[in-house]
Each structure stands twice: as structure tokens, then as C-alpha cells.
Design a protein around this motif. Structure first.
Motif, PDB file in Angstrom:
ATOM      1  N   HIS A  40      45.437  78.357  44.091  1.00 42.07           N
ATOM      2  CA  HIS A  40      45.746  77.955  45.245  1.00 42.07           C
ATOM      3  C   HIS A  40      47.416  77.896  45.468  1.00 42.07           C
ATOM      4  O   HIS A  40      48.235  77.805  46.209  1.00 42.07           O
ATOM      5  CB  HIS A  40      45.552  76.230  45.548  1.00 42.07           C
ATOM      6  CG  HIS A  40      45.764  75.262  44.480  1.00 42.07           C
ATOM      7  ND1 HIS A  40      45.193  75.584  43.297  1.00 42.07           N
ATOM      8  CD2 HIS A  40      46.571  74.451  44.239  1.00 42.07           C
ATOM      9  CE1 HIS A  40      45.599  74.540  42.398  1.00 42.07           C
ATOM     10  NE2 HIS A  40      46.474  73.830  42.900  1.00 42.07           N
ATOM     11  N   PHE A  41      47.969  78.460  44.075  1.00 41.78           N
ATOM     12  CA  PHE A  41      49.310  78.749  43.950  1.00 41.78           C
ATOM     13  C   PHE A  41      49.608  79.653  42.812  1.00 41.78           C
ATOM     14  O   PHE A  41      48.677  79.916  42.004  1.00 41.78           O
ATOM     15  CB  PHE A  41      50.367  77.803  44.015  1.00 41.78           C
ATOM     16  CG  PHE A  41      50.230  76.819  42.779  1.00 41.78           C
ATOM     17  CD1 PHE A  41      51.398  77.187  41.845  1.00 41.78           C
ATOM     18  CD2 PHE A  41      49.490  75.823  42.466  1.00 41.78           C
ATOM     19  CE1 PHE A  41      51.337  76.513  40.611  1.00 41.78           C
ATOM     20  CE2 PHE A  41      49.510  75.077  41.620  1.00 41.78           C
ATOM     21  CZ  PHE A  41      50.522  75.467  40.502  1.00 41.78           C
ATOM     22  N   ASP A  55      39.729  73.584  46.109  1.00 45.47           N
ATOM     23  CA  ASP A  55      40.284  74.779  46.676  1.00 45.47           C
ATOM     24  C   ASP A  55      39.864  74.752  48.120  1.00 45.47           C
ATOM     25  O   ASP A  55      38.478  74.346  48.453  1.00 45.47           O
ATOM     26  CB  ASP A  55      39.840  75.952  46.118  1.00 45.47           C
ATOM     27  CG  ASP A  55      40.746  76.328  44.863  1.00 45.47           C
ATOM     28  OD1 ASP A  55      41.471  75.430  44.161  1.00 45.47           O
ATOM     29  OD2 ASP A  55      40.305  77.269  44.058  1.00 45.47           O
ATOM     30  N   SER A  60      44.357  68.227  52.788  1.00 39.35           N
ATOM     31  CA  SER A  60      45.377  68.188  51.525  1.00 39.35           C
ATOM     32  C   SER A  60      44.324  68.107  50.311  1.00 39.35           C
ATOM     33  O   SER A  60      43.113  67.874  50.385  1.00 39.35           O
ATOM     34  CB  SER A  60      45.931  66.747  51.218  1.00 39.35           C
ATOM     35  OG  SER A  60      46.289  66.327  49.767  1.00 39.35           O
ATOM     36  N   ARG A  61      44.430  68.735  49.296  1.00 41.20           N
ATOM     37  CA  ARG A  61      43.785  68.854  48.035  1.00 41.20           C
ATOM     38  C   ARG A  61      43.726  67.392  47.386  1.00 41.20           C
ATOM     39  O   ARG A  61      42.257  67.227  46.975  1.00 41.20           O
ATOM     40  CB  ARG A  61      44.501  69.611  46.893  1.00 41.20           C
ATOM     41  CG  ARG A  61      43.830  70.013  45.765  1.00 41.20           C
ATOM     42  CD  ARG A  61      44.458  70.759  44.881  1.00 41.20           C
ATOM     43  NE  ARG A  61      43.688  71.513  43.862  1.00 41.20           N
ATOM     44  CZ  ARG A  61      42.882  72.743  43.776  1.00 41.20           C
ATOM     45  NH1 ARG A  61      43.185  73.282  44.999  1.00 41.20           N
ATOM     46  NH2 ARG A  61      42.296  73.198  42.818  1.00 41.20           N
ATOM     47  N   ASP A  93      50.845  68.388  48.319  1.00 41.84           N
ATOM     48  CA  ASP A  93      50.795  69.840  48.957  1.00 41.84           C
ATOM     49  C   ASP A  93      50.794  69.824  50.465  1.00 41.84           C
ATOM     50  O   ASP A  93      50.977  70.887  51.061  1.00 41.84           O
ATOM     51  CB  ASP A  93      49.251  70.380  48.444  1.00 41.84           C
ATOM     52  CG  ASP A  93      48.219  69.398  48.758  1.00 41.84           C
ATOM     53  OD1 ASP A  93      48.355  68.072  49.024  1.00 41.84           O
ATOM     54  OD2 ASP A  93      46.898  69.901  48.925  1.00 41.84           O
ATOM     55  N   GLU A  96      54.026  71.204  50.666  1.00 42.41           N
ATOM     56  CA  GLU A  96      53.948  72.652  50.463  1.00 42.41           C
ATOM     57  C   GLU A  96      53.472  73.459  51.642  1.00 42.41           C
ATOM     58  O   GLU A  96      53.589  74.697  51.935  1.00 42.41           O
ATOM     59  CB  GLU A  96      53.195  72.956  49.426  1.00 42.41           C
ATOM     60  CG  GLU A  96      53.677  72.276  47.959  1.00 42.41           C
ATOM     61  CD  GLU A  96      52.931  72.635  46.784  1.00 42.41           C
ATOM     62  OE1 GLU A  96      53.417  72.469  45.470  1.00 42.41           O
ATOM     63  OE2 GLU A  96      51.535  72.732  46.874  1.00 42.41           O
ATOM     64  N   GLN A  97      52.650  72.758  52.320  1.00 41.66           N
ATOM     65  CA  GLN A  97      51.945  73.464  53.650  1.00 41.66           C
ATOM     66  C   GLN A  97      53.054  73.392  54.999  1.00 41.66           C
ATOM     67  O   GLN A  97      52.848  73.834  55.805  1.00 41.66           O
ATOM     68  CB  GLN A  97      50.669  72.714  54.001  1.00 41.66           C
ATOM     69  CG  GLN A  97      49.627  72.819  52.938  1.00 41.66           C
ATOM     70  CD  GLN A  97      48.278  71.771  53.020  1.00 41.66           C
ATOM     71  OE1 GLN A  97      48.354  71.203  54.231  1.00 41.66           O
ATOM     72  NE2 GLN A  97      47.622  71.738  52.079  1.00 41.66           N
ATOM     73  N   THR A 103      54.482  61.549  50.938  1.00 31.07           N
ATOM     74  CA  THR A 103      53.113  62.099  50.168  1.00 31.07           C
ATOM     75  C   THR A 103      52.420  60.743  49.440  1.00 31.07           C
ATOM     76  O   THR A 103      51.275  60.648  49.386  1.00 31.07           O
ATOM     77  CB  THR A 103      53.417  63.120  49.185  1.00 31.07           C
ATOM     78  OG1 THR A 103      54.366  62.453  48.043  1.00 31.07           O
ATOM     79  CG2 THR A 103      54.248  64.275  49.840  1.00 31.07           C
ATOM     80  N   SER A 158      49.731  71.131  41.686  1.00 27.73           N
ATOM     81  CA  SER A 158      50.489  71.702  42.703  1.00 27.73           C
ATOM     82  C   SER A 158      51.785  72.741  42.526  1.00 27.73           C
ATOM     83  O   SER A 158      52.236  72.432  41.172  1.00 27.73           O
ATOM     84  CB  SER A 158      51.277  70.564  43.444  1.00 27.73           C
ATOM     85  OG  SER A 158      52.218  70.130  42.597  1.00 27.73           O
ATOM     86  N   GLU A 159      52.144  73.569  42.953  1.00 30.77           N
ATOM     87  CA  GLU A 159      53.313  74.122  42.892  1.00 30.77           C
ATOM     88  C   GLU A 159      54.506  73.435  42.562  1.00 30.77           C
ATOM     89  O   GLU A 159      55.418  73.684  41.680  1.00 30.77           O
ATOM     90  CB  GLU A 159      53.550  75.331  44.070  1.00 30.77           C
ATOM     91  CG  GLU A 159      54.705  76.443  43.527  1.00 30.77           C
ATOM     92  CD  GLU A 159      54.730  77.423  44.465  1.00 30.77           C
ATOM     93  OE1 GLU A 159      55.431  78.367  44.340  1.00 30.77           O
ATOM     94  OE2 GLU A 159      54.174  77.365  45.745  1.00 30.77           O
ATOM     95  N   GLU A 190      44.467  68.369  36.812  1.00 31.83           N
ATOM     96  CA  GLU A 190      44.230  67.253  38.278  1.00 31.83           C
ATOM     97  C   GLU A 190      42.825  66.308  37.889  1.00 31.83           C
ATOM     98  O   GLU A 190      41.743  66.899  37.080  1.00 31.83           O
ATOM     99  CB  GLU A 190      44.154  68.041  39.171  1.00 31.83           C
ATOM    100  CG  GLU A 190      43.176  69.170  39.421  1.00 31.83           C
ATOM    101  CD  GLU A 190      43.400  70.027  40.481  1.00 31.83           C
ATOM    102  OE1 GLU A 190      44.067  69.852  41.425  1.00 31.83           O
ATOM    103  OE2 GLU A 190      42.580  71.055  40.455  1.00 31.83           O
TER     104      GLU A 190
END
Length: 351
Positions: A40-41, A55, A60-61, A93, A96-97, A103, A158-159, A190
Motif C-alpha cells: 500500500h506504499f 489492503d 481507512s486501513r 492513512d 495520506e489519501q 486521525t 503507514s508511509e 500492525e
């Protein structure tokens, strides 16, 4: 007057290694790990503890992780249960989107909706979040402010977080090796876990005590003397030695050094067997403490501690092993630390 017992009526654990406490415990006893490259990243070659079931696109994840945890529960949540929800960064995330998001608050709203428990309490105390939530639930139960408590802890890969730990120079070049003399950093992972707590017993086990403090030594580095961590260990144990310790054990040079220093202070005549989940699952941030308690109870019930994944040569003073070990008693001590000098110790006992 003795504090009333806080019983553990149910446990759940969802990680890349399994969707039940039993599955995860079996995988850990076999020494299995879950480190791979995320899809995912772009992790730029870094391996993480990734659950590919999470995924997807659109939501959100974290929403998928909490849904997976809710689906895994094999116990009923009584009406009127209070929710204590722990995370470090929550639904990170969403940012990130490109979404506007708070969050951690969004995490709480997701948890309230998915578990159908409004009015939850959010705990975000860095990597000590999970045990801080459990300690808070214990106090609320003992003061009669709720009859049942559902403690959940969850965080995603996450990234954003990977880049942050990379900037700190805290990531391993390969994978985490907790308590190894050649450890070089942590690996992120995770997962999610849940505990159903109540003063109404009996249960599978009980939380006997919890202690917390802040050494305020540094914003990201622990107090290398381990003095304040030793203090919370002593307070949680209350003079009763544990059969084993589940340590924070990130695999970073400073964290493991501080932790071993603290444990040598608390146990000058010999340390109990020590183990960290992070050699198998990676650092699951706010989920860590709840995972340690849920899985630790199962270890205590089986009187068996898993081998330390990633271990080649133990660092001086660390009572770790790359083979499973027997636990002499059903009592266990779990440790968590977090940025900002947070220290947490929780003692549990299998029944």
C-alpha cells in the motif's frame, strides 16, 4: 483494604500471524514472523509486519482492522460496557489519501461505531497507549464507574509513521532483533487486540496491578538508567515475583539497554524469562500493550514462553532464549514505554 480484582473475561488478537489469541500464540511458539514489503506504499526496501487482508481503497486501513477485530470476538460484550480505545496515530492513512482528518478522533468514532459502544474514552499515549488504556479501565472498574470495560488497541502500518521513524534513525536495516547484542533498530507492524474486563468474576485471568510514570528524560529517548521504569515495575509487582516478563523490546539500542538496566535493578538475584513480541510482529505502536496482555495471559495459562524471534546473541544481562521456556508460575509482568518518557507496567495472573 485490598483493591477488588479486575477479571479478564475475554481476549482477542488480530495480527498478520492469526485472527485469534490461540492462532497467534501457536505462531509465536513456533517462532514465526510476518515481515515483508508492504503493497500500500513504497517502503523503500524496509520490511514491515503487514496484514495484506487490510489492503484496499476508499476507506481507512484502520476501519478494516477494527472490523476484523470485531468479527474475531468469541465473547459477548455485555450491555452498558464502557469502551477504552487506544491508538498512537489512529487512521493516519486518511491524511495520506488527502483527506482532512483528526486521525485519533476518527479512530475513536470508528471504534464506537464498529463495536456499537457510544461514549468511548480515547487514549493516545504514544507507544504506551495500550497499557495506559488497560490501567485506566482498571481504575474505573475499581471505583465503580462502570461494570464492564472493553479495552481495544489498534494501529496500522503507514508511509507517514515509517518515514518518521526512519528520520529518527530508529529503523532496523533488516528486521528487529530485540535484546540481541547486535540489534540495530525496530521494525514496524500492525495489529489489534481486545480485553473484556470486569470486577465480576470468575474469568480466564485477572489484572492484579498497574503502575505508570514519566521520567521526562528526552522527547524520544528513554532514561538509560532505567530508574523510573524500575519504579513502575516494583509498584505493579508489589513484592510478588512474576514467572516471566513480556518486555517492550523494540530492538533499538537505547530502548533495550534501558529496559535491561531496569529489570536488573528490580531482579538483582536473577531476572525472570524475558520475551518481546516485536521480533515476530514488529512494533504495533498503540496496539502493543493490549496485544501483550491478551497474548501474555495465554502464555501464562500454558506456562510456556515463546522463543525470542531474531535472537542470535543475547545482549549482556538479558534473560532471553531462542527456544521456548517453561514459566514457573501463572503470574506475568508486561512493560510498555512511549515517547516523552512514558513508562507502564501491568501485572496479570492466569486463573
Amino acid at each position: 483494604m485490598t483493591d477488588p480484582s479486575v477479571y479478564i473475561l475475554g481476549t482477542a488478537a488480530v495480527t498478520p500471524l492469526g485472527v485469534t489469541v490461540r492462532e497467534n500464540c501457536g505462531a509465536l511458539l513456533e517462532g514465526r514472523t510476518c515481515f515483508t514489503a508492504p503493497r500500500h506504499f513504497d517502503s523503500r526496501g524496509r520490511l514491515l509486519g503487514v496484514d495484506f487482508d487490510l489492503d484496499g481503497k476508499g476507506s481507512s486501513r484502520m476501519e478494516r482492522l477494527l472490523g476484523k477485530l470485531a468479527d474475531s470476538l468469541d465473547f459477548a460484550v455485555p450491555a452498558g460496557t464502557r469502551l477504552f480505545a487506544a491508538t498512537t496515530v489512529g487512521a493516519i492513512d486518511l491524511l495520506e489519501q488527502g483527506n482532512e482528518a483528526d486521525t485519533v478522533q476518527d479512530f475513536l468514532h470508528l471504534a464506537e461505531r464498529i463495536f456499537d459502544i457510544p461514549g468511548g474514552i480515547l487514549v493516545s499515549a504514544a507507544c504506551a497507549s495500550g497499557q495506559t488504556a488497560a490501567a485506566l479501565a482498571m481504575r474505573e472498574l475499581r471505583h465503580g464507574r462502570c461494570r464492564h470495560a472493553l479495552v481495544i488497541g489498534a494501529d496500522i502500518t503507514s508511509e507517514f509513521v515509517t518515514a518518521g521513524f526512519g528520520a529518527l534513525g530508529a529503523l532496523s536495516r533488516t528486521v528487529a532483533r530485540p535484546y540481541d547484542k547486535d540489534r540495530d533498530g525496530l521494525t514496524l507492524g500492525e495489529g489489534a487486540a481486545a480485553l473484556l474486563l470486569s470486577c465480576d468474576g470468575p474469568g480466564y485471568g485477572r489484572l492484579t496491578a498497574a503502575a505508570e510514570n514519566c521520567d521526562a528524560a528526552h522527547i524520544t529517548s528513554p532514561d538509560l538508567s532505567g530508574g523510573q521504569l524500575a519504579a513502575v515495575c516494583r509498584e505493579a509487582l508489589g513484592g510478588t515475583p512474576p514467572g516471566a516478563v513480556i518486555g517492550h523490546g523494540t530492538g533499538t539500542v537505547y530502548n533495550d539497554q534501558a529496559e535491561i538496566a531496569a529489570l536488573q535493578t528490580v531482579f538483582p538475584d536473577g531476572m525472570p524469562p524475558l520475551f518481546s513480541l516485536k521480533g515476530n510482529l514488529g512494533h504495533t505502536l498503540g496496539a502493543t500493550g493490549v496485544l501483550q496482555l491478551a497474548l501474555g495471559l495465554e502464555f501464562a495459562r500454558r506456562r510456556l514462553l515463546p522463543p525470542q524471534a531474531g535472537l542470535v546473541s543475547p545482549m549482556p544481562g538479558a534473560h532471553v532464549s531462542n527456544t521456548p521456556r517453561s514459566i514457573e508460575t501463572g503470574r506475568l509482568l508486561s512493560l510498555n514505554v512511549g515517547f516523552g518518557g512514558l513508562n507502564s507496567a501491568v501485572a496479570l495472573e492466569a486463573l
